[in-house]
Every structure is written in structure tokens, then in C-alpha cells.
Design an enzyme around this catalytic site. Structure first.
Site, mmCIF file in Angstrom:
data_model
loop_
_atom_site.group_PDB
_atom_site.id
_atom_site.type_symbol
_atom_site.label_atom_id
_atom_site.label_comp_id
_atom_site.label_asym_id
_atom_site.label_seq_id
_atom_site.Cartn_x
_atom_site.Cartn_y
_atom_site.Cartn_z
ATOM 1 N N GLU A 429 31.703 137.873 28.519
ATOM 2 C CA GLU A 429 33.149 137.944 28.280
ATOM 3 C C GLU A 429 33.773 136.550 28.309
ATOM 4 O O GLU A 429 34.754 136.287 29.017
ATOM 5 C CB GLU A 429 33.818 138.884 29.294
ATOM 6 N N GLU A 506 27.552 146.018 28.299
ATOM 7 C CA GLU A 506 28.174 146.436 29.565
ATOM 8 C C GLU A 506 29.035 147.654 29.316
ATOM 9 O O GLU A 506 29.824 147.670 28.368
ATOM 10 C CB GLU A 506 29.019 145.274 30.119
#
Ligand code: GAL
Length: 815
Positions: A429, A506
Site C-alpha cells: 500500500e 491482502e
């Protein structure tokens, strides 16, 4: 008549007998290389004192301890600790370690190195007052050459290590502090295989043969004259030689030498998640015929590929990646590495059907990768949680400009022989996905990886799934696109990113507290509902329902994401956030919540109910039937009873002998449910296939708490001062039923050759110390972790609580 044993006939004999005898011959010739644990007898001081650099400094009143060591886990919880609840609410700061040592033997031309597997963080190391260097990254392994600074005479040498974890916050999760991984002392002769100096690849593999290429980096001192020869043999898992004797490579000249050897293994046994077979490459370096180094590299033979339409293939067979993300802490043990604690985690995950681990969001301890190689897990090895743009004020973004290339390449150099690793992730991220800097940094990082390894794809865990808005994917440098969360958009990914390969890096961030149930179970709650919005309707004690009905708004319940992943073959797999609850990031719950709620398994290692959802979907060896919740409710209350099952057509539920009906999962459904007016007694579930009973489960209303039961995960241990027994403590009624809300304070006592090294109960908002000799039970359970000493014998753990019959368990330890 006797024949002289020529080289040729010896080689022939070797071939016929698989050369197993040559192994013992090889072992008989000692190599100058030694790798010794360097964990014992360190002095520790929590605080800052630069005088400790001086070898003459007196550290006698410092604490003596054995590494690996994490000082944060020993501290008190406080909301005011600078690491914040996000970092686990435990103390950080600055500390020193010192070790005084003499070397067992000395010899001309010998090299002495110290290998640190990881220090959190900002370490500086001195030997005999000389600084060897600094290393900001808390998750990277590194080596220093001690040779030039060691005393040639009998004087003791002094290592001093300063660890600075004071700059806070520097992590979004609990990091731990200190020399929390293993330390090794490595000695070699004057010509030797360099640090992380081999790379074993298998450029061509089929069932008939595997071509094995061994790239080797050698170092040799200028003083070394004469011919160096290098020879590699390959051993199977039983230690039998499996390649023909390769021709030795002869090296002339140069101090830093690179060479490659090509070998063949006929009819190789493949490494797979079900049958993780390992080989060893043994490289021997000789100087004018005399052994000067023997270096072993474990490797595996497997092929894999990603397909844009069909997903992932291992050894030619489609394989859905059924993974979990995990942080590195080991619950009550903190960040301090313990191989058995990691192995236990992997055993629990294996039994759930998990086949892959994402090392969120940093390179792991090397022992974790060894275990994954041996136990059959695929690994996504991840380097960073941020690049130049920060996530917390004092985090690695400050070090990224100077250190990222070195850190990333050291990760690849260290880890690239592990057959378990199937992908590299260059970041999680990363903020640069949202602006044009992502276009330049991404290819640079990918190239750094490819310079060292082209056998594995590189990904990055992205959140932005609109191509025009994602500058990391636009760079075109990633081999496989990894997406976190937003499962609703997954079906559209092939249209949005034509021709690309995908993995869900994820998922979920579903929230649950073990053994706690809020109804109705079919109302799905998103907590928080949005950023900075106060939580509405959450429990005051910060427990969260363990029906799979609560998730973060950016995530999903377990069932919601699995439904999508299961359906689309182009989605090569998923990684649940997370396998285990971890310390820190209790989001969205306020203090005293101090550990995460995302695990399928709680911090103590007790499975939550969703564990059995995965077991019913991800395993097929044994039938599964898991029924919950407990059966202690208020009379008249309506209770939702769920069952996860497999290998059956239907499940019938009975309350006190009366059928409540038979249910079967529909397409795309993963559980069945009954809404039951509660009466005390017994619920019983029977799963059936073709009318035949497959499994039966009963849950009884528990009576008054009466006794303690202790269940050790292992009762035969190794007397090495490291091995652990994880003892589950259950509060039972007189008939042996678990008392679901029991919260007795359990007092422990250990006698014999062991010590208590941690206690836990999995409750995310507990302020009790993990290092105490007592623990409150939580929802009927707690955990005691017992460690062996180095003496063989027995260990007895006793547990007592007021008003309960006490219990004890005896463990045996052997050298
Ligand atoms: C993700 C992040 C993880 C963790 C998780 C919590 O966005 O990658 O590190 O913070 O959220 O839901």
C-alpha cells in the site's frame, strides 16, 4: 585377482551405489568454516550510555541475558508510551547490549564475521571500540567482518551494540525492540564462499531430469597462492549424492571470484506444498587439494507460473494460493524469535488448509523461511511498508533514500535459495501509487530485484484498482498485479487491466474476539463505518462478535471475499489479513485495546470460529463439522447456531433430543444456521452424506466452574534452553464442559528443568503482563508457555485458581 581402483572405476562404483559412502568421507574432512550461535551471555542496559563503546567499560551491573531479546514485551502497557496503541502501547527507547568473548581458536588467514539476523532498529555495532557500521532497517539481516579488529593475543574482545528505537512512532504495528533475532559467529579460512554466496536455480526441469545451476561467489585473500578448485555435489533429503561427480572448476587469480556450475539430477523429486522435498548443494573449495571451505545450500526443485486467465500453477498443476498475512510478533513472546513458536503457528495454519504466507510487511526471520521450505508453504517475501512517503512520522521513509537499494538487495540475496519463496513484493500500500513518482521508483526497485533473481515474479500490494489512478501499475514494471481488499471489483480486473496476472495480496480485515458472540449473527457490521467516525454499537469491553459478521469497511467478512476468490480462476489466490492476531493496530477500537482483531486465530494461538470456515473449504483429508456458539445463554433468548462442514450433504441440529431441522449449504454458501430459542441442555449436530452419519458434535450447557485442565501441545521437549511447550489452560465444570465465560485468575508454578516464559488469553484489551506468573482466563481459556533449560529432566507446570480444583502437567526434556 585384484584390480586397482582407478578413478574411473571409483566413479562407476559411486554411480552404482548412489555414492552414499562419499558423504561420510566428506564429513570426515573438516572444513575451516564454523557457524556458531552467538546468543549467550550478553549484558543488557535499558537506557543510553555512550561510555559503553569503550572496551574497558564496566558492565558488571548490567543484566545478563540470552538473545534473541525484545525489551518492549517486558514492559508495562500505557496509552502514553510513544509507540502508541498502534505500536502495541509498550515501551520503546534506547538500549545497549555488550558481549565480552575470547575466540575458541586462532589461526593464520582465518576470517571472523558476526551475522545479525535482525535488530529493531537503528543499530550501531562496535568491536573493541571500533565502529563497524550502522543499520537503520529493523528487519534486515547483516554481517560485519570482525577480523581486522580482533585481538591477536589472549585479550578478551568486546562487542557493543546500541539500539535506538526512540524515534516514535515508526511503525503501524508492534515492532518489538532490541536484538530480537539470532546472532551468529562465522569463521572461515582464507578462501571461502562469500556471505549469501550461492544461488541455486533450476533452469530446466521435467520428470526425467532437473538441470541445476549453482552460481558461486568466492573470496580469497591476496596471500593465497596456488590453485583453487571448486566442486559441488547434490544430496537428496536422505543425504545421498544424486548428481554425477562434476568436474571441478579451477580458478586462477583474483580476490573476488564468480563462477557457475551446471549439474543434473535424474528423476528429481519435486518440492510442493504437500510434499516439500529439499535437496542440498554442498560446495567444496580446495586450495592445492586441501579443503578450505565447505558450504551448504538447501534448495528445492519446482516450477511455477502465473496465467492471466487460469491463475497459479505449481509443478504444472493449478493451485489456488490460500494464504495469510502475518506480522512477525509471536504473541506473548513479543518479537523475540523462537523457532518452535513459529513452527507452532505454521502447524496451526497448515491444519486450517493454509498454503501460503505473506511476510507483512518486511523480510522475516530466516528461520521462518526454513520452516516454510520444510513444511510446505509458499511465501511472498515483502520488503517495505513505505518508500519515500511516510506512514508514521519516524518510519523508514527517512532511511529509504539512502538505504533502500542495499536493503532490498540484501533481502533477495539472503532469501533467493528458499524454494518456498514464489514472489517478491516491493511494498505494501505504497503511497507512491497515487502520484507520478510511482512511475520511476517502481521500475528501479523491480530492476534491483531482477539484477539478483529473474526466477520469481515481482509484485506490490496495491489498493488503487483504477488503472489511470495507479502509477505503480502504470509503470508496467510489475510481473503480477497484487490488490488489497475491494473484492467487489475483482471480477472486473481483467477488463480494467487486460492481459495482466493477478493475486489478491491482502483481504478481509474481518474483526473478531474468540468466544464472543453478538446477535443477530446475520447482520453484518462495518466498524469503523468511515474514518474518524465514532464507533456506534461496539461493546464497552471492546470485544467483537466471532460470528463472521464484523469487518472493517475497507474489507469484508471472510465469506464475502472467499466467495469471489473461489469463483474466478484468474484470481491466483488470496492472503487473509491476518492468520494470527498481532500486537498493535487494534483499529478501530480505543485503548485499552492494544492488539489486533483481524486474526483467524487469536494472539494466544486459539482458533476463532472462522478458522473452521477455512478448514471446511481449504482441506479435504478429514471431514469437518464445527458448531458454535457455546450453550450458556439466558433462558428464552434467541441464539443463532452456525455450522461449518464439508464432505457431507446436510447437517441436522437437535436441542435436547428434538430435531430443529436439517440444513444444507446452497451454492456459494459456506455455513448453515438455525435460530434457536435457548433452553439449557445439549445441542447436537449430525452431518450426513447419502444419509450416513459423517460426524457428530455436541455442546452442553456448562455448570458451575469446578476444575482446571492443562493440555500441553507437546510433552516431550528438547533440553536446549529454547524449546517450548504451549499449554492450554481450560476452565471446566464438574462434567468436563468448557465454561464459556470463565475468567478466573490462574496462578502458575513451574518446577524442574523449565521456566514460564509467557502467558496470554487472547483478549485484545487485556492490560496484564505477558511475562507474569499468572493470567486471567478469557472466555474459558488461557495459555502458559514453558521453555526448557539445557538440562534433561522433567518439568512440572501447576495451575491453581480460587474455587477450582488445580491441575498439573509433567513434561519430559531430553538432550
Ligand atoms: C491494510 C494494511 C495492513 C493493515 C490492514 C488493517 O490496509 O495493508 O497493514 O493495516 O490494512 O485493516
Amino acid at each position: 585377482m585384484r584390480f586397482p581402483l582407478t578413478l574411473f572405476s571409483f566413479a562407476l562404483l559411486c554411480l552404482l551405489s548412489s555414492c552414499s559412502s562419499s558423504d561420510s568421507e566428506r564429513e570426515a574432512e573438516p572444513s575451516p568454516r564454523r557457524r556458531m550461535s552467538f546468543n549467550d551471555d550478553w549484558q543488557f542496559f535499558l537506557g543510553d550510555d555512550s561510555a559503553a563503546i569503550d572496551p574497558a567499560f564496566d558492565d558488571a551491573d548490567w543484566r545478563t541475558l540470552r538473545l534473541p531479546h525484545d525489551w518492549s514485551i517486558e514492559g508495562e502497557f500505557s496509552e502514553d508510551n510513544p509507540a502508541k496503541p498502534e505500536g502495541g502501547g509498550l515501551p520503546t527507547g534506547v538500549a545497549w547490549y555488550r558481549k565480552t568473548f575470547t575466540l575458541p581458536d586462532s589461526g593464520a588467514g582465518r576470517h571472523v564475521f558476526i551475522d545479525f539476523d535482525g535488530i529493531y532498529r537503528n543499530s550501531e555495532v562496535w568491536i573493541n571500540g571500533h565502529s563497524l557500521g550502522v543499520r537503520p532497517n529493523g528487519y534486515i539481516s547483516f554481517r560485519y567482518d570482525l577480523t581486522p579488529y580482533l585481538h591477536a593475543d589472549d585479550r578478551a574482545n568486546v562487542l557493543a551494540v546500541r539500539v535506538d528505537n526512540a524515534g516514535q512512532p515508526n511503525s503501524r504495528w508492534y515492532s518489538g525492540s532490541g536484538i530480537y533475532r539470532n546472532v551468529w559467529l562465522v569463521t572461515t579460512g582464507p578462501a571461502y564462499v562469500d556471505h549469501w554466496g550461492t544461488f541455486v536455480t533450476t533452469p530446466q526441469v521435467d520428470s526425467a531430469a532437473a538441470q541445476v545451476e549453482v552460481a558461486i561467489r568466492l573470496q580469497r585473500d591476496d596471500s593465497v597462492t596456488g590453485d583453487l578448485t571448486v566442486q559441488t555435489v547434490l544430496l537428496d533429503a536422505e543425504g545421498n549424492q544424486v548428481n554425477e561427480e562434476s568436474l571441478p572448476s579451477t580458478v586462477v587469480g583474483g580476490s573476488s571470484i564468480r563462477l557457475k556450475q551446471q549439474l543434473t539430477i535424474a528423476h528429481p523429486t519435486w518440492w510442493s506444498v504437500d510434499r516439500p522435498t529439499l535437496y542440498t548443494a554442498v560446495t567444496e573449495v580446495r586450495l592445492d587439494g586441501k579443503l578450505t571451505d565447505r558450504y551448504e545450500t538447501l534448495f528445492g526443485i519446482r516450477t511455477f507460473r502465473f496465467d492471466a486467465e487460469k491463475g497459479f500453477f505449481l509443478n504444472g498443476q493449478p493451485l489456488k494460493i490460500l494464504g495469510v498475512c502475518n506480522h512477525h510478533d509471536l504473541g506473548a513472546l513479543g518479537a523475540a524469535v523462537n523457532t518452535r513458536a513459529m513452527e507452532r503457528q505454521l502447524e496451526i495454519l497448515k491444519a486450517m488448509g493454509c498454503n501460503a504466507i505473506r511476510t507483512a510487511h518486511n523480510p522475516p526471520a530466516p528461520e521462518l523461511l526454513d520452516l516454510c521450505d520444510r513444511m510446505g508453504f509458499l511465501v511472498m517475501d515483502e520488503s517495505f511498508d513505505m518508500w519515500r512517503k511516510k506512514k508514521t512520522n519516524q518510519d523508514y521513509h527517512l532511511d529509504f533514500p539512502e538505504w533502500h537499494a542495499r536493503d532490498l538487495q540484501d533481502m533477495v540475496l539472503r532469501d533467493r535459495n528458499h524454494p518456498s519463496i514464489f514472489m517478491w513484493s516491493i511494498g505494501n500500500e505504497i503511497r507512491e501509487q497515487f502520484d507520478s513518482t510511482g512511475l520511476t521508483i517502481t521500475p528501479e526497485l523491480v530492476q534491483l530485484v531482477k539484477d539478483l533473481d529473474t526466477t520469481r515474479p515481482v509484485t506490490s500490494a496495491l489498493t488503487e484498482n483504477i488503472p489511470e489512478k495507479n502509477f505503480i501499475s502504470q509503470s508496467g514494471a510489475l510481473d503480477v498485479l497484487g490488490f488489497n481488499y475491494k473484492h467487489e471489483a475483482y471480477p472486473e480486473l481483467p477488463q480494467r487491466f487486460p492481459g495482466q496476472k493477478f493475486i489478491a495480496t491482502e483481504n478481509n480485515s474481518a474483526l473478531a474476539t474468540r468466544g464472543h458472540y453478538d446477535m443477530p449473527s446475520d447482520s453484518i457490521r462495518r466498524w469503523p463505518e468511515a474514518y474518524n467516525v465514532p464507533l456506534k454499537g461496539a461493546n464497552d469491553d471492546w470485544t467483537v462478535s466471532a460470528y463472521d459478521n464484523v469487518s472493517a469497511y475497507w474489507g469484508s467478512t471472510h465469506e464475502e471475499t472467499w466467495r469471489v476468490i473461489k469463483k474466478y480462476p484468474f484470481l491466483s489466490g488470496m492472503f487473509i489479513w491476518t492468520g494470527f492476531d498481532y500486537l498493535g493496530e487494534p483499529i478501530p477500537y480505543p485503548w485499552p485495546a492494544r492488539s489486533s482483531y483481524f486474526g483467524v486465530i487469536d494472539l494466544a494461538g486459539f482458533p476463532k470460529d472462522a478458522y473452521y470456515l477455512y478448514q471446511s473449504e481449504w482441506t479435504n483429508d478429514e471431514p469437518v463439522l464445527h458448531v458454535f456458539p457455546h450453550w450458556n445463554w439466558k433462558p428464552g433468548q434467541t441464539v443463532d447456531v452456525w455450522a461449518y462442514y464439508n464432505q457431507a450433504d446436510e447437517v441436522e441440529l437437535f436441542l435436547n433430543g428434538e430435531s430443529l431441522g436439517t440444513r444444507a449449504k446452497g451454492d456459494d454458501e459456506f455455513h448453515v444456521m438455525w435460530r434457536v430459542p435457548y433452553q439449557p441442555g445439549t445441542i447436537k449436530a449430525i452431518s450426513r452424506k447419502n444419509g450416513e452419519t459423517v460426524l457428530t458434535r455436541e455442546i452442553h450447557t456448562a455448570g458451575a466452574p469446578a476444575k482446571i485442565e492443562l493440555v500441553a501441545d507437546r510433552d516431550r521437549l528438547t533440553a536446549d534452553g529454547r524449546d517450548l511447550s504451549f499449554v492450554t489452560v481450560k476452565i471446566l465444570d464438574a462434567d468436563g464442559n468448557l465454561v464459556p465465560h470463565a475468567d478466573h485468575l490462574v496462578q502458575f508454578q513451574v518446577e524442574g528443568e523449565g521456566e514460564l516464559v509467557g502467558v496470554d488469553n487472547g483478549y485484545q484489551a487485556s492490560m496484564e503482563s505477558f511475562k507474569a506468573d499468572h493470567r486471567k482466563a478469557f472466555n474459558g481459556l488461557c495459555l502458559a508457555i514453558v521453555q526448557t533449560t539445557e538440562n534433561a529432566g522433567t518439568i512440572t507446570l501447576q495451575a491453581q485458581a480460587e474455587g477450582l480444583e488445580s491441575a498439573s502437567v509433567t513434561l519430559t526434556t531430553k538432550n
